[in-house]
Scaffold this motif. Structure first.
Motif, PDB file in Angstrom:
ATOM      1  N   SER A  11      20.050  47.550   5.215  1.00 35.59           N
ATOM      2  CA  SER A  11      20.944  48.416   4.445  1.00 35.59           C
ATOM      3  C   SER A  11      22.344  48.462   5.049  1.00 35.59           C
ATOM      4  CB  SER A  11      20.390  49.835   4.394  1.00 35.59           C
ATOM      5  OG  SER A  11      20.503  50.451   5.649  1.00 35.59           O
ATOM      6  N   ALA A  27      29.584  58.075  -5.485  1.00 34.71           N
ATOM      7  CA  ALA A  27      28.928  59.231  -6.090  1.00 34.71           C
ATOM      8  C   ALA A  27      27.724  59.610  -5.231  1.00 34.71           C
ATOM      9  CB  ALA A  27      28.488  58.889  -7.508  1.00 34.71           C
ATOM     10  N   HIS A 392      43.726  37.575  -1.163  1.00 33.17           N
ATOM     11  CA  HIS A 392      44.259  36.262  -0.772  1.00 33.17           C
ATOM     12  C   HIS A 392      45.773  36.241  -0.629  1.00 33.17           C
ATOM     13  CE1 HIS A 392      40.229  34.865  -1.275  1.00 33.17           C
ATOM     14  NE2 HIS A 392      40.241  35.052  -2.575  1.00 33.17           N
TER      15      HIS A 392
ATOM     16  N   PRO B  68      30.145  53.954  -7.376  1.00 27.05           N
ATOM     17  CA  PRO B  68      28.737  53.663  -7.105  1.00 27.05           C
ATOM     18  C   PRO B  68      28.014  54.883  -6.546  1.00 27.05           C
ATOM     19  CG  PRO B  68      30.123  52.730  -5.390  1.00 27.05           C
ATOM     20  CD  PRO B  68      31.054  53.320  -6.422  1.00 27.05           C
ATOM     21  N   VAL B  70      26.008  56.310  -3.711  1.00 25.25           N
ATOM     22  CA  VAL B  70      25.827  55.968  -2.302  1.00 25.25           C
ATOM     23  C   VAL B  70      24.782  56.878  -1.688  1.00 25.25           C
ATOM     24  CG1 VAL B  70      26.969  55.821  -0.056  1.00 25.25           C
ATOM     25  CG2 VAL B  70      28.201  55.164  -2.126  1.00 25.25           C
ATOM     26  N   GLY B  73      21.356  55.346   4.400  1.00 19.32           N
ATOM     27  CA  GLY B  73      20.269  54.432   4.753  1.00 19.32           C
ATOM     28  C   GLY B  73      20.031  53.320   3.763  1.00 19.32           C
ATOM     29  N   GLU B  74      20.757  53.323   2.651  1.00 21.93           N
ATOM     30  CA  GLU B  74      20.588  52.261   1.670  1.00 21.93           C
ATOM     31  C   GLU B  74      21.815  51.354   1.680  1.00 21.93           C
ATOM     32  OE1 GLU B  74      19.519  53.699  -2.181  1.00 21.93           O
ATOM     33  OE2 GLU B  74      17.762  54.788  -1.442  1.00 21.93           O
ATOM     34  N   ARG B  75      21.597  50.119   1.275  1.00 25.30           N
ATOM     35  CA  ARG B  75      22.684  49.150   1.279  1.00 25.30           C
ATOM     36  C   ARG B  75      23.829  49.632   0.378  1.00 25.30           C
ATOM     37  NH1 ARG B  75      21.914  42.854  -0.701  1.00 25.30           N
ATOM     38  NH2 ARG B  75      24.107  42.247  -0.593  1.00 25.30           N
ATOM     39  N   LEU B  76      25.041  49.499   0.867  1.00 20.57           N
ATOM     40  CA  LEU B  76      26.202  49.936   0.094  1.00 20.57           C
ATOM     41  C   LEU B  76      26.490  48.934  -1.016  1.00 20.57           C
ATOM     42  CD1 LEU B  76      28.543  52.130   0.174  1.00 20.57           C
ATOM     43  CD2 LEU B  76      29.907  50.315   1.204  1.00 20.57           C
ATOM     44  N   PRO B  77      26.561  49.407  -2.270  1.00 23.74           N
ATOM     45  CA  PRO B  77      26.884  48.465  -3.354  1.00 23.74           C
ATOM     46  C   PRO B  77      28.310  47.938  -3.227  1.00 23.74           C
ATOM     47  CG  PRO B  77      26.130  50.583  -4.205  1.00 23.74           C
ATOM     48  CD  PRO B  77      26.382  50.765  -2.754  1.00 23.74           C
ATOM     49  N   LYS B  78      28.487  46.732  -3.677  1.00 28.30           N
ATOM     50  CA  LYS B  78      29.832  46.150  -3.701  1.00 28.30           C
ATOM     51  C   LYS B  78      30.684  46.888  -4.740  1.00 28.30           C
ATOM     52  CE  LYS B  78      32.410  42.460  -2.531  1.00 28.30           C
ATOM     53  NZ  LYS B  78      33.105  42.460  -1.253  1.00 28.30           N
ATOM     54  N   TYR B 141      39.595  29.755  -7.349  1.00 28.09           N
ATOM     55  CA  TYR B 141      40.475  29.820  -6.180  1.00 28.09           C
ATOM     56  C   TYR B 141      39.814  29.030  -5.053  1.00 28.09           C
ATOM     57  CZ  TYR B 141      43.828  31.779  -2.877  1.00 28.09           C
ATOM     58  OH  TYR B 141      44.813  31.934  -1.940  1.00 28.09           O
ATOM     59  N   SER B 142      38.952  29.687  -4.290  1.00 30.38           N
ATOM     60  CA  SER B 142      38.145  28.970  -3.306  1.00 30.38           C
ATOM     61  C   SER B 142      36.716  29.480  -3.444  1.00 30.38           C
ATOM     62  CB  SER B 142      38.667  29.209  -1.885  1.00 30.38           C
ATOM     63  OG  SER B 142      38.628  30.579  -1.587  1.00 30.38           O
ATOM     64  N   SER B 147      25.943  36.928  -1.570  1.00 32.03           N
ATOM     65  CA  SER B 147      24.827  37.712  -2.092  1.00 32.03           C
ATOM     66  C   SER B 147      25.300  39.162  -2.111  1.00 32.03           C
ATOM     67  CB  SER B 147      23.594  37.558  -1.190  1.00 32.03           C
ATOM     68  OG  SER B 147      22.581  38.439  -1.624  1.00 32.03           O
ATOM     69  N   HIS B 148      25.645  39.651  -3.284  1.00 30.43           N
ATOM     70  CA  HIS B 148      26.259  40.972  -3.397  1.00 30.43           C
ATOM     71  C   HIS B 148      25.405  41.910  -4.245  1.00 30.43           C
ATOM     72  CE1 HIS B 148      30.499  39.163  -2.568  1.00 30.43           C
ATOM     73  NE2 HIS B 148      29.903  39.520  -1.453  1.00 30.43           N
ATOM     74  N   GLU B 173      36.862  34.306  -6.188  1.00 29.75           N
ATOM     75  CA  GLU B 173      37.451  35.594  -6.574  1.00 29.75           C
ATOM     76  C   GLU B 173      38.919  35.587  -6.180  1.00 29.75           C
ATOM     77  OE1 GLU B 173      36.257  40.285  -5.988  1.00 29.75           O
ATOM     78  OE2 GLU B 173      35.982  38.930  -4.312  1.00 29.75           O
ATOM     79  N   HIS B 174      39.775  35.989  -7.078  1.00 30.22           N
ATOM     80  CA  HIS B 174      41.201  36.034  -6.717  1.00 30.22           C
ATOM     81  C   HIS B 174      41.965  37.011  -7.597  1.00 30.22           C
ATOM     82  CE1 HIS B 174      42.784  33.787 -10.196  1.00 30.22           C
ATOM     83  NE2 HIS B 174      41.672  33.067 -10.133  1.00 30.22           N
ATOM     84  N   ARG B 203      42.137  40.791 -11.561  1.00 29.20           N
ATOM     85  CA  ARG B 203      41.175  40.071 -10.709  1.00 29.20           C
ATOM     86  C   ARG B 203      40.317  39.175 -11.585  1.00 29.20           C
ATOM     87  NH1 ARG B 203      37.690  43.690  -6.925  1.00 29.20           N
ATOM     88  NH2 ARG B 203      39.809  44.106  -6.178  1.00 29.20           N
TER      89      ARG B 203
END
Lengths: 427, 223
Positions: A11, A27, A392, B68, B70, B73-78, B141-142, B147-148, B173-174, B203
């Protein structure tokens, strides 16, 4: 509360997958929810380059500075390309003496709001001197440049009014618009046609806000075209000359004077922290305007006034600017020199037309290693990356001072070009 | 049980549009992310799915970017988004997504054509009888493998839902502002104040040869 994730916990955040923008919105049911993920990320980000921010200086911000490296803890003497102090004034003897003398006379602080007990004779003297320098009827002082924009914009504009800002407007302008609760829109950077499109959708009071020199790109406002559009649509114009007052124009009044548009601009705002190397902000305009801002500029009168020793030092610095126009000549000579040398070395500084120069790295993954190497080789200079600039568009931000010698600038160009070549950014 | 969708291309453009428009689209428990004060983010994404439980199909997702959820203890979303209109090229894909993910669908098939020209890719969405809906173009771009984690919020008469989605694949992503968007005057776009949506993406996000993995849907406690 749940414990923070351990280092091998899936996580936990990964430094390269995130940036500051990922830790702003979140949130949930606890305002502290973002602290854990941010803390983990930041601890990883620090040794990977973020330690280069807020490194403490232990000497005056002259062309050479002594800096404590936050990664190693060691003190380094570095060639300074990061501080504002564009005219090298803040550490001049007469500035320091004026501040010392004022400390003896007034003590440390103003001990009051400028609206109540915090206005001293030295504040009035400084405000009159600023108004005179800017050739305006009156001026009003703010504790910082940030509070000048926040206080002025929110003093003047109301809910239902329209504020139209350049998309690269400083955070203080945006925050002023938020506090004003006006309808706020942004036009594409330096693009009068887009400004016109935005103004066509506005009715009622309209305020257009631009900057003389933009702080991340060092480019100059397309003021003549913008003023023309504003005239056609009955919009008032505020120019924030934080990075251009005391530098641009025949008399150093700023970009508005440079374009011969001083009288076409409704509101002139500036700071003391850039060219004078001090602290504080100001607004110049008619006596009526200044009286109104004095009454309704909340960020000003709900703060303590500028410390009198600071005001005295600023006044001494302003007298130097008036007395020594050769400082501006020297600055522009330095700017021309380093521009030419960067061009010869193939270093891209974008559209900069001022003493602020972005050395474009254009690689978010490499900008920190570039910045680390330049510091290891003796330069004090900071990386700027997303979200402060678009993805970038990362860069090192160079501030040129009148106090730099050509030898110092040559050293800087050599180090920067050498590192950029090593990193494959330039050939 | 995770659900997987393989895709050849997933292309997204992100555009400024008025926060007042965003709030009209969003349910009250979701907060739009603002790019600037008063300017929220509209996204259009086009998928070219090559592998799924319902075969190959194309999909267009119109969404608002939101804060998002949040949890410690859990993975933070992109990031997180609220898809307010989804359209597919097949009925089977539509029925599958409505049943499993409660996604708000355009109830007719659409035509979706990907136009690949070197470093640019476009997606043209049309109704079955050829009426133009939207044209999105972005550039690359590049590229780097990623893995998001993303969050998708949904709402229907049964309540509010959240899907955790992992997007894997090669990503570009650019923010070069080289892309474009044309939103046509079509019922499909009725929620948008079209003249107020920027026609240049601030973007551009392009993923290719990747996998989209959904965790089981989570029901949220919302008012």
């Amino acid at each position: 509360m749940e414990p923070l994730p351990k280092k091998d916990d899936p996580s936990r955040t990964t430094f390269t997958d995130y940036d500051y923008s990922n830790f702003y919105y979140g949130a949930g049911d606890d305002p502290l929810n973002l602290l854990g993920p941010f803390g983990q990320w930041y601890q990883e980000a620090l040794p990977n380059g973020y330690y280069l921010y807020s490194e403490p200086l232990s000497a005056a911000p002259g062309t050479r500075v002594v800096v404590r490296n936050r990664k190693t803890g060691t003190l380094q003497e570095l060639l300074n390309l990061a501080s504002y102090n564009y005219l090298g004034i803040s550490y001049r003897d007469e500035v320091k003496e004026a501040a010392i003398e004022a400390t003896r006379k007034y003590g440390l602080g103003a001990s009051g709001s400028p609206l109540l007990s915090g206005t001293f004779d030295i504040h009035l003297e400084l405000a009159e001197a600023v108004a005179s320098f800017k050739d305006k009827p009156a001026a009003i002082l703010f504790p910082t440049g940030y509070s000048a924009n926040v206080g002025f914009i929110s003093a003047l504009m109301r809910p239902g009014d329209n504020i139209v800002c350049d998309q690269y407007a400083h955070a203080s302008i945006v925050d002023g618009a938020i506090l004003a609760k006006s309808r706020t829109t942004f036009f594409r950077h330096n693009n009068p046609m887009d400004l016109e499109r935005k103004l066509l959708k506005c009715s009622g009071k309209k305020l257009v806000v631009v900057e003389g020199v933009y702080s991340m790109d060092g480019d100059v406002c397309t003021l003549p075209e913008i003023v023309e559009v504003c005239r056609r649509h009955g919009a008032r114009v505020l120019i924030d000359e934080a990075h251009s007052t005391f530098l641009f124009g025949p008399n150093g009044r700023g970009v508005a004077e440079h374009f011969g548009l001083d009288d076409e601009i409704d509101f002139h705002l500036g700071t003391f922290s850039k060219s004078l190397g001090g602290q504080g902000g100001f607004v110049c305009g008619s006596a009526d305007l200044i009286d109104y801002v004095n009454a309704f500029g909340r960020s000003r009168f709900f703060s303590c006034n500028l410390a009198p020793p600071l005001a005295a030092g600023l006044l001494a610095g302003l007298r130097i600017v008036e007395r020594e126009p050769q400082l501006r000549t020297r600055l522009w000579s330095n700017v021309a020199y380093i521009r030419r040398r960067f061009a010869e070395e193939g270093v891209d500084i974008g559209k900069s037309a001022s003493q602020v120069m972005p050395v474009l790295v254009n690689n978010d993954a490499k900008v920190f290693s570039v910045a680390e190497k330049t510091q290891e080789r003796g330069l004090y200079i900071q990386p700027v990356t997303y979200p402060a600039v678009p993805k970038h568009k990362s860069r090192l931000r160079v501030s040129v001072s009148a106090a730099h010698t050509e030898e110092e600038l040559e050293t800087a160009v050599g180090v920067i070009a050498g590192v950029l070549r090593e990193e494959g950014i330039i050939r | 049980m995770k659900t997987r969708y393989g895709y050849r291309d997933a292309i997204s453009g992100f555009f400024e549009f008025p926060t007042e428009n965003a709030r009209k689209i969003l349910p009250p428990h979701l907060e739009p992310v603002e790019l600037h004060h008063g300017a929220s983010i509209f996204s259009m994404t086009a998928f070219d799915f090559t592998e799924s439980e319902v075969g190959t199909y194309g999909e267009v997702v119109m969404a608002v970017i939101v804060a998002p959820l949040v949890k410690p203890g859990e993975r933070l979303p992109k990031s997180a988004f609220y898809p307010y209109r989804v359209a597919t090229t097949t009925r089977a894909a539509r029925e599958h997504a409505i049943e499993r993910w409660h996604l708000p669908h355009w109830m007719e098939d659409i035509q979706l054509e990907f136009q690949r020209e070197g470093r640019r890719v476009g997606a043209r969405a049309r109704s079955l009888d050829g009426e133009p809906i939207a044209d999105l173009t972005i550039s690359d771009y590049s590229w780097q493998p990623v893995s998001h984690l993303y969050q998708s919020f949904m709402r229907n008469e049964q309540g509010g839902f959240l899907a955790n989605i992992v997007m894997e694949g090669s990503q570009s992503e650019h923010e070069e502002e080289t892309g474009s968007l044309v939103l046509h005057d079509h019922e499909f776009n009725r929620e948008l104040m079209i003249s107020e949506v920027s026609d240049v993406p601030f973007r551009e996000l392009w993923m290719r040869d990747g996998l989209q993995t959904f965790d089981p849907l989570i029901q949220l406690q919302v008012a």
